[in-house]
Write a protein that holds these residues in place. Structure first.
Motif, mmCIF file in Angstrom:
data_model
loop_
_atom_site.group_PDB
_atom_site.id
_atom_site.type_symbol
_atom_site.label_atom_id
_atom_site.label_comp_id
_atom_site.label_asym_id
_atom_site.label_seq_id
_atom_site.Cartn_x
_atom_site.Cartn_y
_atom_site.Cartn_z
ATOM 1 N N LYS A 199 0.778 -1.127 0.212
ATOM 2 C CA LYS A 199 0.340 -0.087 -0.200
ATOM 3 C C LYS A 199 0.850 1.082 0.198
ATOM 4 N N PHE A 224 1.408 0.581 -11.728
ATOM 5 C CA PHE A 224 -0.230 -0.029 -10.746
ATOM 6 C C PHE A 224 -0.033 0.157 -9.233
ATOM 7 N N HIS A 225 -0.858 0.878 -9.402
ATOM 8 C CA HIS A 225 -0.615 1.397 -7.481
ATOM 9 C C HIS A 225 -1.938 0.727 -6.766
ATOM 10 N N ASP A 226 -3.024 0.601 -7.299
ATOM 11 C CA ASP A 226 -4.272 0.500 -7.078
ATOM 12 C C ASP A 226 -4.983 -1.198 -6.640
ATOM 13 N N HIS A 227 -3.531 -1.621 -6.712
ATOM 14 C CA HIS A 227 -4.737 -3.367 -6.604
ATOM 15 C C HIS A 227 -3.747 -4.460 -5.387
ATOM 16 N N HIS A 228 -3.241 -3.170 -4.333
ATOM 17 C CA HIS A 228 -2.222 -4.090 -3.284
ATOM 18 C C HIS A 228 -3.469 -4.091 -2.359
ATOM 19 N N LYS A 261 -2.680 -10.621 -7.126
ATOM 20 C CA LYS A 261 -2.162 -9.499 -7.409
ATOM 21 C C LYS A 261 -2.297 -8.552 -8.599
ATOM 22 N N ALA A 265 -4.381 -6.713 -11.518
ATOM 23 C CA ALA A 265 -4.128 -5.732 -11.845
ATOM 24 C C ALA A 265 -4.747 -5.539 -13.539
#
Ligand SMILES: *Cc1c(COP(=O)(O)O)cnc(C)c1O
Length: 302
Positions: A199, A224-228, A261, A265
């Protein structure tokens, strides 16, 4: 290499989604190198092992948590190369060891448990010095192989990819060492995508700069930062469901920390038209399946 990489294959996933969006998606099956040892970890260790053997060092020392793919890969690789291994483990010694640590011991790794406070300062020179006094003059591998040598080793993964026509190469990001290696080794026309499994991991570019000595072409990089899914090793019902769907649809086993993850994504990015038509996407299946043993039984269909 102290392990067999002659049979590494790619698997093509067939799905209506890909046909509609006019893309192809393949996985490079590094998970098939070994049943419990993560493929990308072995590559990250390659140059450390080479150095240990060439310089006559007999021991490799490294760091990790109770379910660490990196500790296990180090134990396995050292055993294969005829080296001793020492694992510094985060947290006090528990009454019952995790399956990962049990397996490390089977591969001959000597474990030392340290408190979380000590673990947090594990890279300090004084602590490293005390370890060298305790275990002799060993080669120290930073946690996760996070080092320029680790990145260079990860770059060897691209040698396995005979087909040079992929437009996008995707991987999960923990320390960003594998991602840095891919950037070093990819063709300049290829986009390299990193999916953060932590995150708010804000320093990936910075890490890549230091891991590659500033030689990577950052224009090729997408993050890509939104799939933690809540953070490192965190999970949701949607993620578990996705893993079971991938098993049913493609007989593809994914791990809960990294590859699930990453692929989730990539599926989302395909759905939202991130990839232009005719994209040929290659995702690294970096392994890590042994970590699924930390889940309650019956969570997964496989
Ligand atoms: C460690 C690991 C990663 C992340 O690699 P980094 O080089 O640390 O970014 C990805 N997938 C699996 C299965 C791993 O064990």
């Amino acid at each position: 290499m102290h392990f067999d990489i002659s049979n590494i294959r790619t698997t093509l996933l067939s799905d209506d989604l890909f046909t509609r969006k006019q893309v192809t998606l393949e996985l490079l099956r590094l998970d098939e190198i070994h049943p419990v040892v993560s493929g990308n970890k072995l590559f990250k260790l390659h140059y450390f092992l080479e150095e240990a053997v060439a310089s006559g060092h007999k021991t490799i020392l490294t760091f990790g948590g109770a379910w660490s793919n990196h500790l296990l890969a180090t134990a396995f690789a050292c055993k294969s190369a005829g080296l001793k291994s020492v694992g510094i483990v985060r947290g006090e010694e528990p009454a019952a060891l995790s399956l990962t640590l049990q397996q490390c011991i089977l591969y001959g790794m000597q474990l030392k448990f340290v408190s979380r406070e000590i673990y947090a300062i594990k890279d300090d020179l004084l602590f490293i010095q005390s370890l060298k006094t305790e275990y002799g003059d060993c080669i120290i591998v930073p946690e996760g192989g996070h080092h320029a040598s680790g990145a260079k080793g990860a770059g060897l993964i691209m040698d396995l990819v005979k087909d040079k026509g992929y437009t996008h190469i995707c991987t999960a990001v923990g320390t960003a060492t594998t991602l840095a290696g891919l950037l070093l080794a990819a063709k300049t026309t290829q986009v390299v995508i990193g999916v953060s499994v932590l995150k708010g991991m804000a320093d990936i570019e910075e890490r890549i700069l230091s891991l590659t000595g500033g030689t990577a072409n950052m224009h090729q990089l997408q993050l890509f930062h939104d799939h933690h899914f809540g953070g490192y090793a965190k999970q949701t019902a949607a993620l578990i469901d996705f893993m079971n769907q991938c098993w049913k649809a493609f007989q593809l086993p994914l791990d809960i920390v990294y590859t699930s993850k990453m692929l989730y994504a990539v599926f989302d990015a395909i759905k939202s038209d991130h990839f232009p038509g005719n994209s040929r996407i290659l995702c690294l299946h970096t392994g890590g399946l042994q970590g699924n043993r930390s889940l309650p039984v019956d969570t997964l269909l496989y």
